[in-house]
Motif scaffolding. Structure first.
Motif, PDB file in Angstrom:
ATOM      1  N   LYS A 104       0.844  -1.202   0.000  1.00 55.50           N
ATOM      2  CA  LYS A 104       0.000   0.000   0.000  1.00 55.50           C
ATOM      3  C   LYS A 104       0.880   1.253   0.000  1.00 55.50           C
ATOM      4  N   GLY A 105       0.692   2.112  -1.005  1.00 54.22           N
ATOM      5  CA  GLY A 105       1.446   3.356  -1.079  1.00 54.22           C
ATOM      6  C   GLY A 105       2.808   3.234  -1.719  1.00 54.22           C
ATOM      7  N   THR A 106       3.216   2.024  -2.116  1.00 56.15           N
ATOM      8  CA  THR A 106       4.526   1.843  -2.761  1.00 56.15           C
ATOM      9  C   THR A 106       4.364   1.969  -4.279  1.00 56.15           C
ATOM     10  N   LYS A 107       5.431   1.771  -5.022  1.00 57.33           N
ATOM     11  CA  LYS A 107       5.438   2.049  -6.454  1.00 57.33           C
ATOM     12  C   LYS A 107       5.261   0.784  -7.286  1.00 57.33           C
ATOM     13  N   ALA A 108       4.240   0.794  -8.140  1.00 57.83           N
ATOM     14  CA  ALA A 108       3.982  -0.339  -9.032  1.00 57.83           C
ATOM     15  C   ALA A 108       4.719  -0.146 -10.346  1.00 57.83           C
ATOM     16  N   ALA A 109       5.419  -1.169 -10.792  1.00 52.80           N
ATOM     17  CA  ALA A 109       6.014  -1.161 -12.132  1.00 52.80           C
ATOM     18  C   ALA A 109       4.913  -1.438 -13.144  1.00 52.80           C
ATOM     19  N   ILE A 110       4.860  -0.648 -14.210  1.00 50.63           N
ATOM     20  CA  ILE A 110       3.861  -0.868 -15.264  1.00 50.63           C
ATOM     21  C   ILE A 110       4.562  -0.806 -16.619  1.00 50.63           C
ATOM     22  N   SER A 111       4.062  -1.580 -17.582  1.00 53.86           N
ATOM     23  CA  SER A 111       4.708  -1.572 -18.894  1.00 53.86           C
ATOM     24  C   SER A 111       4.532  -0.211 -19.560  1.00 53.86           C
ATOM     25  N   ARG A 112       3.340   0.362 -19.443  1.00 59.06           N
ATOM     26  CA  ARG A 112       3.080   1.730 -19.884  1.00 59.06           C
ATOM     27  C   ARG A 112       1.694   2.124 -19.377  1.00 59.06           C
ATOM     28  N   TYR A 113       1.378   3.399 -19.387  1.00 60.30           N
ATOM     29  CA  TYR A 113       0.050   3.843 -18.955  1.00 60.30           C
ATOM     30  C   TYR A 113      -1.000   3.334 -19.935  1.00 60.30           C
ATOM     31  N   GLY A 114      -2.092   2.823 -19.393  1.00 58.95           N
ATOM     32  CA  GLY A 114      -3.138   2.244 -20.223  1.00 58.95           C
ATOM     33  C   GLY A 114      -2.939   0.767 -20.489  1.00 58.95           C
ATOM     34  N   LYS A 133      -6.249   7.352  -4.972  1.00 57.52           N
ATOM     35  CA  LYS A 133      -5.478   8.573  -5.235  1.00 57.52           C
ATOM     36  C   LYS A 133      -4.163   8.592  -4.453  1.00 57.52           C
ATOM     37  N   LYS A 134      -4.207   8.124  -3.233  1.00 58.14           N
ATOM     38  CA  LYS A 134      -3.035   8.232  -2.362  1.00 58.14           C
ATOM     39  C   LYS A 134      -2.126   7.006  -2.409  1.00 58.14           C
ATOM     40  N   ASP A 135      -2.718   5.836  -2.617  1.00 57.25           N
ATOM     41  CA  ASP A 135      -1.974   4.595  -2.407  1.00 57.25           C
ATOM     42  C   ASP A 135      -1.407   3.964  -3.672  1.00 57.25           C
ATOM     43  N   LEU A 136      -1.600   4.630  -4.820  1.00 59.98           N
ATOM     44  CA  LEU A 136      -1.080   4.093  -6.089  1.00 59.98           C
ATOM     45  C   LEU A 136      -0.038   5.034  -6.680  1.00 59.98           C
ATOM     46  N   LYS A 137       1.148   4.486  -6.924  1.00 63.00           N
ATOM     47  CA  LYS A 137       2.227   5.213  -7.604  1.00 63.00           C
ATOM     48  C   LYS A 137       2.793   4.284  -8.670  1.00 63.00           C
ATOM     49  N   PHE A 138       3.324   4.884  -9.754  1.00 71.03           N
ATOM     50  CA  PHE A 138       3.733   4.063 -10.889  1.00 71.03           C
ATOM     51  C   PHE A 138       5.127   4.411 -11.412  1.00 71.03           C
ATOM     52  N   LYS A 139       5.772   3.384 -11.954  1.00 70.29           N
ATOM     53  CA  LYS A 139       7.050   3.530 -12.641  1.00 70.29           C
ATOM     54  C   LYS A 139       6.966   2.758 -13.959  1.00 70.29           C
ATOM     55  N   VAL A 140       7.108   3.447 -15.091  1.00 71.42           N
ATOM     56  CA  VAL A 140       7.029   2.798 -16.406  1.00 71.42           C
ATOM     57  C   VAL A 140       8.317   2.015 -16.670  1.00 71.42           C
ATOM     58  N   ILE A 141       8.173   0.707 -16.985  1.00 73.34           N
ATOM     59  CA  ILE A 141       9.347  -0.160 -17.179  1.00 73.34           C
ATOM     60  C   ILE A 141       9.341  -0.861 -18.557  1.00 73.34           C
ATOM     61  N   ASN A 142       8.317  -0.584 -19.365  1.00 72.42           N
ATOM     62  CA  ASN A 142       8.189  -1.052 -20.768  1.00 72.42           C
ATOM     63  C   ASN A 142       7.770  -2.509 -20.945  1.00 72.42           C
ATOM     64  N   ASN A 143       8.429  -3.439 -20.278  1.00 71.59           N
ATOM     65  CA  ASN A 143       8.102  -4.848 -20.509  1.00 71.59           C
ATOM     66  C   ASN A 143       8.613  -5.699 -19.346  1.00 71.59           C
ATOM     67  N   LEU A 144       8.522  -7.003 -19.513  1.00 71.57           N
ATOM     68  CA  LEU A 144       8.902  -7.929 -18.451  1.00 71.57           C
ATOM     69  C   LEU A 144      10.393  -7.811 -18.103  1.00 71.57           C
ATOM     70  N   GLU A 145      11.234  -7.667 -19.116  1.00 67.39           N
ATOM     71  CA  GLU A 145      12.671  -7.486 -18.861  1.00 67.39           C
ATOM     72  C   GLU A 145      12.924  -6.222 -18.046  1.00 67.39           C
ATOM     73  N   GLY A 146      12.179  -5.169 -18.384  1.00 68.71           N
ATOM     74  CA  GLY A 146      12.296  -3.919 -17.640  1.00 68.71           C
ATOM     75  C   GLY A 146      11.849  -4.066 -16.199  1.00 68.71           C
ATOM     76  N   ALA A 147      10.843  -4.917 -15.980  1.00 69.67           N
ATOM     77  CA  ALA A 147      10.359  -5.157 -14.611  1.00 69.67           C
ATOM     78  C   ALA A 147      11.393  -5.903 -13.782  1.00 69.67           C
TER      79      ALA A 147
END
Length: 284
Positions: A104-114, A133-147
Protein backbone atom coordinates in the motif's frame (compact mmCIF):
# COMPACT_ATOMS: atom_id res chain seq x y z
CA UNK A 1 -2.10 -12.44 -51.99
CA UNK A 2 -3.06 -9.77 -49.49
CA UNK A 3 -0.70 -8.90 -46.61
CA UNK A 4 -2.31 -8.43 -43.19
CA UNK A 5 -0.41 -7.52 -40.01
CA UNK A 6 -1.44 -8.75 -36.57
CA UNK A 7 0.10 -8.18 -33.15
CA UNK A 8 0.07 -10.06 -29.87
CA UNK A 9 2.09 -10.82 -26.77
CA UNK A 10 4.77 -13.54 -27.13
CA UNK A 11 3.02 -15.80 -24.62
CA UNK A 12 1.44 -19.25 -24.51
CA UNK A 13 -2.06 -17.81 -25.02
CA UNK A 14 -1.12 -17.10 -28.63
CA UNK A 15 0.42 -20.45 -29.54
CA UNK A 16 -2.60 -21.29 -31.71
CA UNK A 17 -1.70 -18.36 -33.96
CA UNK A 18 1.86 -19.65 -34.31
CA UNK A 19 0.64 -23.17 -35.15
CA UNK A 20 -1.83 -22.00 -37.80
CA UNK A 21 0.83 -19.72 -39.33
CA UNK A 22 3.38 -22.54 -39.31
CA UNK A 23 0.87 -24.79 -41.10
CA UNK A 24 0.38 -22.17 -43.84
CA UNK A 25 -3.38 -22.07 -43.24
CA UNK A 26 -3.78 -18.37 -44.02
CA UNK A 27 -1.64 -18.53 -47.14
CA UNK A 28 -3.85 -21.37 -48.38
CA UNK A 29 -6.68 -18.80 -48.36
CA UNK A 30 -4.66 -16.10 -50.12
CA UNK A 31 -3.71 -14.20 -46.96
CA UNK A 32 -0.12 -13.42 -46.00
CA UNK A 33 -0.75 -12.96 -42.28
CA UNK A 34 2.31 -11.45 -40.62
CA UNK A 35 2.54 -11.83 -36.86
CA UNK A 36 4.41 -9.27 -34.76
CA UNK A 37 5.32 -9.82 -31.11
CA UNK A 38 4.65 -6.99 -28.66
CA UNK A 39 6.46 -7.74 -25.38
CA UNK A 40 5.23 -4.37 -24.07
CA UNK A 41 1.67 -5.68 -24.14
CA UNK A 42 -1.66 -4.01 -24.83
CA UNK A 43 -0.52 -0.40 -24.45
CA UNK A 44 2.15 -0.95 -27.10
CA UNK A 45 -0.36 -2.64 -29.43
CA UNK A 46 -2.94 0.13 -29.03
CA UNK A 47 -0.29 2.57 -30.22
CA UNK A 48 0.61 0.27 -33.15
CA UNK A 49 -3.07 0.08 -34.19
CA UNK A 50 -3.37 3.87 -34.01
CA UNK A 51 -0.22 4.29 -36.12
CA UNK A 52 -1.47 1.67 -38.63
CA UNK A 53 1.57 -0.52 -38.05
CA UNK A 54 -0.81 -3.46 -37.57
CA UNK A 55 -4.35 -4.17 -38.77
CA UNK A 56 -5.43 -6.58 -36.03
CA UNK A 57 -4.35 -7.25 -32.46
CA UNK A 58 -4.96 -9.79 -29.71
CA UNK A 59 -5.26 -7.46 -26.74
CA UNK A 60 -6.48 -7.26 -23.15
CA UNK A 61 -10.17 -6.42 -22.89
CA UNK A 62 -9.79 -3.60 -20.36
CA UNK A 63 -6.94 -1.94 -22.26
CA UNK A 64 -8.63 -1.82 -25.65
CA UNK A 65 -11.93 -0.59 -24.16
CA UNK A 66 -10.08 2.29 -22.53
CA UNK A 67 -8.20 3.10 -25.73
CA UNK A 68 -11.33 3.06 -27.93
CA UNK A 69 -13.13 5.39 -25.51
CA UNK A 70 -10.10 7.69 -25.65
CA UNK A 71 -10.45 7.96 -29.41
CA UNK A 72 -8.60 5.10 -31.10
CA UNK A 73 -10.61 4.18 -34.22
CA UNK A 74 -10.70 0.45 -33.42
CA UNK A 75 -13.42 -2.10 -32.77
CA UNK A 76 -13.49 -5.39 -30.87
CA UNK A 77 -14.50 -8.11 -33.32
CA UNK A 78 -14.35 -11.20 -31.09
CA UNK A 79 -13.46 -12.58 -27.68
CA UNK A 80 -10.28 -14.66 -27.91
CA UNK A 81 -9.89 -16.02 -24.36
CA UNK A 82 -13.10 -16.24 -22.35
CA UNK A 83 -11.56 -17.10 -18.97
CA UNK A 84 -10.05 -14.46 -16.67
CA UNK A 85 -6.36 -13.61 -16.78
CA UNK A 86 -4.72 -14.50 -13.49
CA UNK A 87 -2.28 -11.72 -12.65
CA UNK A 88 0.50 -12.53 -10.22
CA UNK A 89 1.51 -9.80 -7.77
CA UNK A 90 5.30 -9.89 -7.75
CA UNK A 91 8.12 -8.34 -5.74
CA UNK A 92 11.87 -8.82 -5.95
CA UNK A 93 12.90 -12.01 -4.16
CA UNK A 94 14.86 -10.02 -1.56
CA UNK A 95 12.10 -7.42 -1.08
CA UNK A 96 11.22 -6.54 2.54
CA UNK A 97 7.50 -6.72 1.66
CA UNK A 98 5.90 -9.95 2.86
CA UNK A 99 2.18 -9.49 2.21
CA UNK A 100 0.05 -7.52 -0.25
CA UNK A 101 -1.01 -5.00 2.41
CA UNK A 102 2.67 -4.01 2.77
CA UNK A 103 2.56 -2.71 -0.82
CA UNK A 104 0.00 0.00 0.00
CA UNK A 105 1.45 3.36 -1.08
CA UNK A 106 4.53 1.84 -2.76
CA UNK A 107 5.44 2.05 -6.45
CA UNK A 108 3.98 -0.34 -9.03
CA UNK A 109 6.01 -1.16 -12.13
CA UNK A 110 3.86 -0.87 -15.26
CA UNK A 111 4.71 -1.57 -18.89
CA UNK A 112 3.08 1.73 -19.88
CA UNK A 113 0.05 3.84 -18.95
CA UNK A 114 -3.14 2.24 -20.22
CA UNK A 115 -1.57 -1.23 -20.20
CA UNK A 116 -2.97 -4.21 -18.33
CA UNK A 117 -0.28 -3.96 -15.67
CA UNK A 118 -1.39 -0.35 -15.07
CA UNK A 119 -5.14 -0.99 -15.03
CA UNK A 120 -4.92 -4.14 -12.92
CA UNK A 121 -2.97 -2.24 -10.26
CA UNK A 122 -6.23 -0.31 -9.77
CA UNK A 123 -8.24 -3.54 -9.51
CA UNK A 124 -5.77 -4.87 -6.93
CA UNK A 125 -5.96 -1.60 -4.98
CA UNK A 126 -9.75 -1.72 -5.01
CA UNK A 127 -9.76 -5.37 -3.91
CA UNK A 128 -7.65 -4.35 -0.91
CA UNK A 129 -9.67 -1.20 -0.11
CA UNK A 130 -6.79 1.20 -0.78
CA UNK A 131 -7.20 4.88 -1.53
CA UNK A 132 -6.86 5.03 -5.33
CA UNK A 133 -5.48 8.57 -5.24
CA UNK A 134 -3.03 8.23 -2.36
CA UNK A 135 -1.97 4.59 -2.41
CA UNK A 136 -1.08 4.09 -6.09
CA UNK A 137 2.23 5.21 -7.60
CA UNK A 138 3.73 4.06 -10.89
CA UNK A 139 7.05 3.53 -12.64
CA UNK A 140 7.03 2.80 -16.41
CA UNK A 141 9.35 -0.16 -17.18
CA UNK A 142 8.19 -1.05 -20.77
CA UNK A 143 8.10 -4.85 -20.51
CA UNK A 144 8.90 -7.93 -18.45
CA UNK A 145 12.67 -7.49 -18.86
CA UNK A 146 12.30 -3.92 -17.64
CA UNK A 147 10.36 -5.16 -14.61
CA UNK A 148 13.10 -7.62 -13.69
CA UNK A 149 15.64 -4.80 -13.77
CA UNK A 150 13.34 -2.28 -12.09
CA UNK A 151 12.36 -4.48 -9.16
CA UNK A 152 15.89 -5.83 -8.71
CA UNK A 153 17.35 -2.30 -8.54
CA UNK A 154 14.55 -0.85 -6.42
CA UNK A 155 13.17 1.54 -9.08
CA UNK A 156 9.74 0.03 -8.36
CA UNK A 157 8.36 -2.16 -5.59
CA UNK A 158 5.86 -4.55 -7.17
CA UNK A 159 4.68 -5.70 -10.57
CA UNK A 160 1.50 -7.34 -11.87
CA UNK A 161 1.94 -9.74 -14.81
CA UNK A 162 0.31 -12.95 -15.96
CA UNK A 163 1.01 -15.62 -13.34
CA UNK A 164 2.21 -18.41 -15.62
CA UNK A 165 4.40 -16.18 -17.81
CA UNK A 166 6.33 -15.04 -14.74
CA UNK A 167 6.41 -18.45 -13.03
CA UNK A 168 9.87 -19.39 -14.43
CA UNK A 169 11.21 -16.06 -13.08
CA UNK A 170 9.72 -16.91 -9.68
CA UNK A 171 11.24 -20.41 -9.88
CA UNK A 172 14.64 -18.86 -10.60
CA UNK A 173 14.40 -16.82 -7.40
CA UNK A 174 14.30 -13.43 -9.17
CA UNK A 175 10.67 -12.61 -8.29
CA UNK A 176 8.55 -13.66 -5.36
CA UNK A 177 4.79 -14.02 -5.99
CA UNK A 178 2.75 -12.62 -3.10
CA UNK A 179 -0.73 -13.34 -4.41
CA UNK A 180 -3.05 -13.23 -7.41
CA UNK A 181 -5.51 -10.80 -8.95
CA UNK A 182 -7.83 -12.33 -11.60
CA UNK A 183 -9.55 -10.07 -14.14
CA UNK A 184 -13.31 -9.77 -13.50
CA UNK A 185 -13.93 -10.14 -17.26
CA UNK A 186 -12.79 -12.29 -20.25
CA UNK A 187 -9.13 -11.48 -20.68
CA UNK A 188 -8.23 -11.32 -24.39
CA UNK A 189 -10.17 -10.01 -27.38
CA UNK A 190 -9.34 -9.59 -31.05
CA UNK A 191 -9.54 -5.99 -32.24
CA UNK A 192 -9.22 -4.40 -35.68
CA UNK A 193 -8.86 -0.89 -37.06
CA UNK A 194 -12.18 0.51 -38.29
CA UNK A 195 -10.79 1.51 -41.69
CA UNK A 196 -9.35 -1.99 -42.12
CA UNK A 197 -12.69 -3.62 -41.23
CA UNK A 198 -14.55 -1.64 -43.89
CA UNK A 199 -12.45 -2.97 -46.76
CA UNK A 200 -11.51 -6.42 -45.43
CA UNK A 201 -14.59 -8.06 -43.88
CA UNK A 202 -14.22 -11.26 -45.91
CA UNK A 203 -10.50 -11.62 -45.10
CA UNK A 204 -11.09 -10.94 -41.41
CA UNK A 205 -13.82 -13.59 -41.32
CA UNK A 206 -11.46 -16.06 -43.00
CA UNK A 207 -8.77 -15.36 -40.38
CA UNK A 208 -11.29 -15.79 -37.54
CA UNK A 209 -12.59 -19.04 -39.02
CA UNK A 210 -9.05 -20.47 -39.11
CA UNK A 211 -8.02 -19.40 -35.60
CA UNK A 212 -11.39 -20.42 -34.11
CA UNK A 213 -11.10 -23.88 -35.61
CA UNK A 214 -7.66 -24.16 -33.98
CA UNK A 215 -8.62 -22.85 -30.52
CA UNK A 216 -11.74 -25.06 -30.41
CA UNK A 217 -9.52 -28.17 -30.34
CA UNK A 218 -6.35 -26.63 -28.87
CA UNK A 219 -6.43 -28.60 -25.61
CA UNK A 220 -6.86 -31.86 -27.54
CA UNK A 221 -3.66 -31.46 -29.60
CA UNK A 222 -1.42 -34.46 -28.73
CA UNK A 223 1.30 -33.52 -26.21
CA UNK A 224 0.31 -29.84 -26.31
CA UNK A 225 1.37 -29.48 -22.66
CA UNK A 226 4.90 -30.65 -23.55
CA UNK A 227 5.02 -28.35 -26.59
CA UNK A 228 4.09 -25.33 -24.46
CA UNK A 229 6.48 -26.27 -21.66
CA UNK A 230 9.40 -26.55 -24.10
CA UNK A 231 8.59 -23.44 -26.14
CA UNK A 232 7.97 -21.14 -23.18
CA UNK A 233 10.42 -22.60 -20.68
CA UNK A 234 7.76 -23.70 -18.20
CA UNK A 235 7.28 -26.69 -15.93
CA UNK A 236 4.87 -29.28 -17.28
CA UNK A 237 2.71 -29.12 -14.13
CA UNK A 238 2.36 -25.33 -14.50
CA UNK A 239 1.32 -25.72 -18.12
CA UNK A 240 -1.24 -28.38 -17.18
CA UNK A 241 -2.68 -26.09 -14.50
CA UNK A 242 -2.85 -23.21 -16.98
CA UNK A 243 -4.62 -25.37 -19.57
CA UNK A 244 -7.18 -26.44 -16.97
CA UNK A 245 -7.97 -22.80 -16.16
CA UNK A 246 -8.05 -21.40 -19.70
CA UNK A 247 -10.98 -21.37 -22.10
CA UNK A 248 -10.82 -19.89 -25.60
CA UNK A 249 -13.82 -18.30 -27.27
CA UNK A 250 -15.12 -18.29 -30.81
CA UNK A 251 -17.82 -15.68 -30.18
CA UNK A 252 -18.31 -11.93 -30.05
CA UNK A 253 -18.20 -10.51 -26.51
CA UNK A 254 -21.78 -10.03 -25.26
CA UNK A 255 -23.45 -6.76 -24.30
CA UNK A 256 -23.80 -7.60 -20.60
CA UNK A 257 -20.09 -8.37 -20.23
CA UNK A 258 -19.20 -5.07 -21.95
CA UNK A 259 -21.60 -3.23 -19.64
CA UNK A 260 -20.19 -4.86 -16.49
CA UNK A 261 -16.60 -4.24 -17.57
CA UNK A 262 -17.22 -0.60 -18.39
CA UNK A 263 -18.99 -0.04 -15.07
CA UNK A 264 -16.03 -1.35 -13.12
CA UNK A 265 -13.53 0.65 -15.18
CA UNK A 266 -15.65 3.79 -14.75
CA UNK A 267 -15.99 3.29 -10.99
CA UNK A 268 -12.19 3.05 -10.81
CA UNK A 269 -11.93 6.25 -12.91
CA UNK A 270 -9.93 4.31 -15.51
CA UNK A 271 -12.41 5.40 -18.21
CA UNK A 272 -14.02 8.84 -18.27
CA UNK A 273 -17.41 7.74 -19.62
CA UNK A 274 -19.52 4.69 -20.47
CA UNK A 275 -20.31 4.25 -24.15
CA UNK A 276 -22.78 2.18 -26.16
CA UNK A 277 -22.03 -1.46 -27.00
CA UNK A 278 -21.93 -0.56 -30.70
CA UNK A 279 -19.20 2.03 -30.04
CA UNK A 280 -16.86 -0.75 -28.94
CA UNK A 281 -17.97 -3.83 -30.88
CA UNK A 282 -18.25 -4.67 -34.56
CA UNK A 283 -20.17 -7.82 -35.50
CA UNK A 284 -18.98 -9.20 -38.83
Amino acid sequence: MIEINIGGVPEHFNLAWYLTLKNGEYKNEGINLRWKDYPGGTGEMCKALKNKEIDLAVVLTEGIIKDIIEGNAVKIIQTFVQSPLIWGIHVANDSPYKKIEDLKGTKAAISRYGSGSHLMAYINAQNNHWDLKKDLKFKVINNLEGAIEGLSKGAADYFLWEKFTTKPIVDEGVFRCMGHCPTPWPCFVIAAREDFIKSNKKNIQTILNIINKSTAVFKDIPDIDQTIAKRYGQKIEDVQEWLSLTDWSQNVIDEQTISNTQKQLFDLKIISKIVHYEDLIYKL
